[in-house]
Structure formats: C-alpha cells, structure tokens
Design an enzyme around this catalytic site. Structure first.
Site, mmCIF file in Angstrom:
data_model
loop_
_atom_site.group_PDB
_atom_site.id
_atom_site.type_symbol
_atom_site.label_atom_id
_atom_site.label_comp_id
_atom_site.label_asym_id
_atom_site.label_seq_id
_atom_site.Cartn_x
_atom_site.Cartn_y
_atom_site.Cartn_z
ATOM 1 N N SER A 1 -18.400 11.472 -3.040
ATOM 2 C CA SER A 1 -19.614 11.112 -2.312
ATOM 3 C C SER A 1 -20.864 11.860 -2.699
ATOM 4 O O SER A 1 -22.058 11.438 -2.460
ATOM 5 C CB SER A 1 -19.464 11.549 -0.712
ATOM 6 O OG SER A 1 -18.895 13.073 -0.879
ATOM 7 N N HIS B 1 1.042 5.483 -1.912
ATOM 8 C CA HIS B 1 0.758 6.383 -2.824
ATOM 9 C C HIS B 1 1.756 6.993 -3.626
ATOM 10 O O HIS B 1 2.387 8.126 -2.787
ATOM 11 C CB HIS B 1 -0.178 7.437 -2.236
ATOM 12 C CG HIS B 1 -1.267 6.840 -1.351
ATOM 13 N ND1 HIS B 1 -2.767 7.067 -1.706
ATOM 14 C CD2 HIS B 1 -1.448 6.145 -0.234
ATOM 15 C CE1 HIS B 1 -3.627 6.595 -1.071
ATOM 16 N NE2 HIS B 1 -2.784 5.852 -0.050
ATOM 17 N N HIS C 1 0.936 -1.260 -0.091
ATOM 18 C CA HIS C 1 0.102 -0.108 0.085
ATOM 19 C C HIS C 1 0.718 1.136 -0.135
ATOM 20 O O HIS C 1 1.429 1.601 0.908
ATOM 21 C CB HIS C 1 -0.903 -0.019 1.098
ATOM 22 C CG HIS C 1 -1.908 1.133 1.186
ATOM 23 N ND1 HIS C 1 -2.971 1.284 0.288
ATOM 24 C CD2 HIS C 1 -1.762 2.290 1.811
ATOM 25 C CE1 HIS C 1 -3.598 2.515 0.642
ATOM 26 N NE2 HIS C 1 -2.887 3.211 1.419
ATOM 27 N N GLU D 1 -10.115 3.930 9.149
ATOM 28 C CA GLU D 1 -8.711 4.321 9.549
ATOM 29 C C GLU D 1 -8.812 5.436 10.801
ATOM 30 O O GLU D 1 -7.644 5.312 11.372
ATOM 31 C CB GLU D 1 -8.133 5.229 8.208
ATOM 32 C CG GLU D 1 -6.799 5.861 8.658
ATOM 33 C CD GLU D 1 -6.463 6.503 7.124
ATOM 34 O OE1 GLU D 1 -7.069 6.658 6.353
ATOM 35 O OE2 GLU D 1 -5.122 6.938 7.316
ATOM 36 N N ASP E 1 2.262 3.163 3.148
ATOM 37 C CA ASP E 1 1.411 4.213 2.895
ATOM 38 C C ASP E 1 2.121 5.135 1.975
ATOM 39 O O ASP E 1 3.282 4.789 1.407
ATOM 40 C CB ASP E 1 0.946 4.943 3.991
ATOM 41 C CG ASP E 1 -0.721 5.243 3.560
ATOM 42 O OD1 ASP E 1 -1.000 5.585 2.492
ATOM 43 O OD2 ASP E 1 -1.511 5.439 4.606
ATOM 44 N N HIS F 1 -11.944 4.302 -2.811
ATOM 45 C CA HIS F 1 -11.028 5.027 -1.937
ATOM 46 C C HIS F 1 -11.549 4.708 -0.204
ATOM 47 O O HIS F 1 -10.398 4.561 0.477
ATOM 48 C CB HIS F 1 -10.910 6.567 -1.817
ATOM 49 C CG HIS F 1 -10.423 7.545 -0.663
ATOM 50 N ND1 HIS F 1 -10.880 8.075 0.469
ATOM 51 C CD2 HIS F 1 -9.051 7.795 -0.700
ATOM 52 C CE1 HIS F 1 -10.020 8.413 1.096
ATOM 53 N NE2 HIS F 1 -8.992 8.455 0.618
ATOM 54 N N HIS G 1 -9.434 1.786 1.731
ATOM 55 C CA HIS G 1 -9.050 2.404 3.114
ATOM 56 C C HIS G 1 -10.302 1.833 3.986
ATOM 57 O O HIS G 1 -11.613 2.310 3.601
ATOM 58 C CB HIS G 1 -8.702 3.776 3.376
ATOM 59 C CG HIS G 1 -7.434 4.400 2.454
ATOM 60 N ND1 HIS G 1 -7.712 4.888 1.191
ATOM 61 C CD2 HIS G 1 -6.309 4.334 2.825
ATOM 62 C CE1 HIS G 1 -6.645 5.097 0.482
ATOM 63 N NE2 HIS G 1 -5.574 4.848 1.739
HETATM 64 C C1 BEZ Z 1 -15.488 13.585 -2.290
HETATM 65 O O1 BEZ Z 1 -16.650 13.301 -2.233
HETATM 66 O O2 BEZ Z 1 -14.760 13.510 -3.306
HETATM 67 C C2 BEZ Z 1 -14.660 13.277 -0.816
HETATM 68 C C3 BEZ Z 1 -15.291 12.930 0.277
HETATM 69 C C4 BEZ Z 1 -14.509 12.796 1.541
HETATM 70 C C5 BEZ Z 1 -13.262 12.947 1.614
HETATM 71 C C6 BEZ Z 1 -12.737 13.350 0.152
HETATM 72 C C7 BEZ Z 1 -13.119 13.353 -1.039
HETATM 73 FE FE FE2 Z 2 -3.489 5.270 1.761
#
Ligand code: BEZ
Ligand code: FE2
Length: 421
Positions: free
Chosen positions: A155, A74, A72, A219, A320, A189, A216
């Site tokens: 979201s 990035h 893992h 966390e 990470d 994510h 994830h």
């Molecule tokens: C998003 O909706 O893009 C988002 C939501 C929570 C954390 C980061 C991005």
């Molecule tokens: Fe991560």
C-alpha cells in the site's frame, strides 16, 4: 494408447448433472502427448465391445467423475496450525503481520504434503496464490495442473517500483517452468492492501500477457469500511504496522472492479459485496470463488448464495490456505459447506457443490477438464463408495462418504493410486 475406465456411476458434471449407470470413458493415454483427451463416453459394456484394443478397467461400487479443481489455495502457509488467530478478521490480519516469518521454516516438506493431499482428494488442478515464490518449484515438479498466481501486495506508494520489480522476478522464475500444465498468472492481493498504481500495473501486465488474475475482494466488513470510508480497523492497522496515520484507501469497491474490467479475474470471497458489485462481476465474465470454512473462521459468516444465483454466478468452492483453515481437503470443504446451508435440500445442493469443484472450478482456471465430454482433458478421479450402485442420491452420498480417491488420472496418465501418499 487408448484407455477405458468404467464405474458403477459416472458423474458427467455437465450443467444438468447427468449420471450414467455402469458408465465408461474412453480416452487417449500417450505419455508423450501433453493434450490427452476424452474420445467418447457412455455405457461401459458397449464401449468395451466397440474398443477391444483399449486397456480397460471397471470399478464396481465406485464413482468416476472429472478430477476436481481447487481454484484458491495458499501452499506457502502450509505450516500454520496454531500460530494465527481466528474469529475476527482484524485480529487474524494482525497475527499474520506479526508472525508470518515463523511459518516459513522447513516449508518445502509441508508444501509437498499438501500437494499429495490435493491428489489424494481427487484434485487435478489448483489455483495457487504465490506470495513469495516458495511454491513455484514444488508445484512445477508435481503432477498437478497449476495456475500459479504471482501475487503483488503493498500500500506504500514509495515502495511500488521495488515491489513491482520483485513481482517481475518471481514471474520470470515461474515462466521458466511454463508448460501446458503449469501456467504463470498474476494476483493483486486485495484493494485494501495494494496501492491503486501497483494494482493498475499488475492488471495491465496480466492483460498484455493474457494471464488470469486472482484477487481477494470484500472478504471482511473491515475492508468494506476502509474502501468506502477510509476509516475503522485499517486506520489503526496502517498506523500500528506501517507507521502511517494518514493512509487512505486508494480505490473504492466499484473503482477496483472497473480497473479489472478487461481482465479475466477470479474474485475470491466477496462476503461483503453488494448485489450491484456482484452484478458488475457477472457482467465482466469474471467468477466468484468461495472458501466457506475460511469465511467461518475469520468472518463468522458464509457467502449468500441466493444473491449469487440472482446475478447468475455459479458458486465455485476452494479451501484457501492453512492460514485460514484446518485442512486443505476439498472433500472436507464440501462436507462442511453442505451443513453450512441448512435451508437447501441436501441432495440438490450436493449437485451444486460437486459442480462447484468440477465443472465451474475447472473453467475458472481456464483448463479444459471439469466435465465428461468428448474433447475435454482426460483428468479423472475414482472414489469407492459402498452401495453407490443402488443409490438414488448419488451426489449427496459422494459428499458424505468419499474421503480419498482410489485413482486420479491427469492428462490421461495415472497420477495417484492410493499408495503414493
Ligand atoms: C502492505 O502494504 O504491504 C499491506 C497492507 C495491508 C495488509 C497487508 C500488507
Ligand atoms: Fe486467500
């Protein structure tokens, strides 16, 4: 061509943590073969006598072991040093939203530097979380084995189609480079940042294409509060950054796990997961990946390895990204982890740590290395360690003293020799 490598101590990295004194490994080393394998292993001198035609090298005062895996990471956040705020997950996430664009200038050379660092620390395979696709080309042209987890996040239900199309475009770009060594995969994510509908589409896409999935999961305490009660830090977060005071969580922790029941999933962090959630993960033949230094810096705690043991999940370790760490050296990660769990006997815990970056980490990525055994991938790392030939605490001495590999072999071919960096 056949090659024979030997060293004072051969760590087999099987579950029993077998070590062979003056051990050797015979393997295929054909540049045109994408699947060079281990042919046999054992006493170096006997293998040498039985295989006079093999190109042979013995490394005194060295440890030879399967190359490491960092499941893992990035790479796209490789520019962060002092931009993001550590100490509290909420403050960190706010800083990511506010300042991430600044981190992508001159990114390519920072990614290249971290790829070299992976090789230098004896790593042959990585699980790279790709949020934007900036890491695809550098990783595809590197010698590393890669599971490239193309990440979906979002979201807002109104953006799902756009976000999904963007994911498919990155996945297609990735598939152009697809090979035995470079495997396109997918990532959701997290359950707090990804709408249930988008998460379901990605989980289905991974199933249809038989791809690994990385997520994830639990966390932070803020995430736990949001997923279970739709309140706390994230209420304010969605109002402040997304202008949505009416946001609610679309999945609770168990619903998220049930959504991934038929996937092959790497659950990263799980710091706030309950025993029943970890039991569920174990029952799904999924794995838990821990990034201890990231957890310390963002959430002031470490994963409870006792509960992991109770549900029969082996610990697996990763760095990470530099978004939540100060170095992507996996050996540094192990050294810190050794000191983060003072109630474990150092020499015994050291063996678990080594298996957590070889045997179990490699298996979590679906590669066929991570252990010295006939038919496994010919991926090895050699580390010099003065005095190791007389050590009786080899794993501990490896973790305490080994900084840089002297050689790394990937698919039977030298990929790093200490001078490349
Ligand atoms: C998003 O909706 O893009 C988002 C939501 C929570 C954390 C980061 C991005
Ligand atoms: Fe991560």
């Amino acid at each position: 061509m056949k090659k024979l490598l030997g060293a004072s101590k051969l760590f087999c990295c099987n579950k029993e943590f077998q070590i062979i004194n003056n051990g050797g490994v015979l393997f295929e080393s054909d540049p045109s073969n994408p699947k060079n394998k281990i042919l046999c292993f054992g006493d170096y001198q006997s293998l040498l006598e039985q295989n006079p035609d093999a190109k042979a090298s013995f490394y005194p005062q060295h440890i030879l072991l399967p190359a490491l895996s960092n499941p893992h990471i990035h790479f796209e956040f490789s520019n962060n040093k002092t931009t993001l705020v550590y100490g509290d997950f909420g403050e960190w996430l706010d800083s990511v939203i506010q300042r991430r664009e600044e981190l992508f200038e001159n990114l390519e050379q920072s990614i290249q530097k971290q790829i070299q660092l992976q090789l230098e620390s004896g790593i042959a395979s990585v699980g790279a979380i790709s949020s934007y696709g900036f890491d695809i080309a550098p990783l595809a042209s590197s010698p590393l084995r890669v599971q490239l987890f193309n990440e979906a996040i979002g979201s807002n239900p109104a953006l799902i189609d756009t976000l999904y199309s963007n994911l498919l475009a990155r996945l297609q770009e990735c598939q152009k480079h697809s090979s035995k060594r470079f495997l396109p995969a997918l990532s959701i994510h997290s359950p707090y940042s990804t709408h249930k509908i988008l998460a379901t589409k990605v989980a289905n896409l991974a199933k249809e294409n038989n791809m690994l999935l990385s997520v994830h999961f639990l966390e932070s305490n803020q995430e736990l509060e949001w997923l279970t009660q739709s309140k706390g830090f994230f209420k304010e977060f969605f109002t402040k950054h997304f202008g949505n005071p009416n946001a609610t969580s679309t999945l609770n922790p168990m619903e998220f796990l049930e959504l991934l029941e038929e996937n092959k999933t790497l659950f990263v962090h799980c710091l706030f997961a309950s025993k029943s959630e970890l039991e569920k993960i174990a029952s799904m033949n999924a794995v838990v990946i821990s990034s201890p230094r990231s957890n310390r810096l963002l959430n002031n705690r470490y994963l409870n390895l006792e509960i992991l043991k109770e549900v029969k999940l082996p610990p697996i370790f990763s760095t990470d990204g530099l978004s939540s760490n100060f170095s992507l050296n996996l050996l540094d990660e192990l050294r810190h982890t050794l000191f983060a769990y003072p109630h474990y006997t150092p020499s015994e815990f050291a063996k678990e740590l080594v298996l957590g970056v070889t045997h179990y980490a490699n298996a979590s990525l679906g590669f066929e290395g991570g252990e010295i055994a006939r038919g496994r991938d010919a991926d090895f790392a050699l580390f010099e360690c003065e005095g190791i030939s007389t050590s009786t605490q080899e794993a501990l001495h490896f973790i305490l003293h080994c900084q840089k590999a002297s050689e790394v072999y990937i698919n039977g071919i030298g990929a790093y020799n200490g001078k490349t960096f």
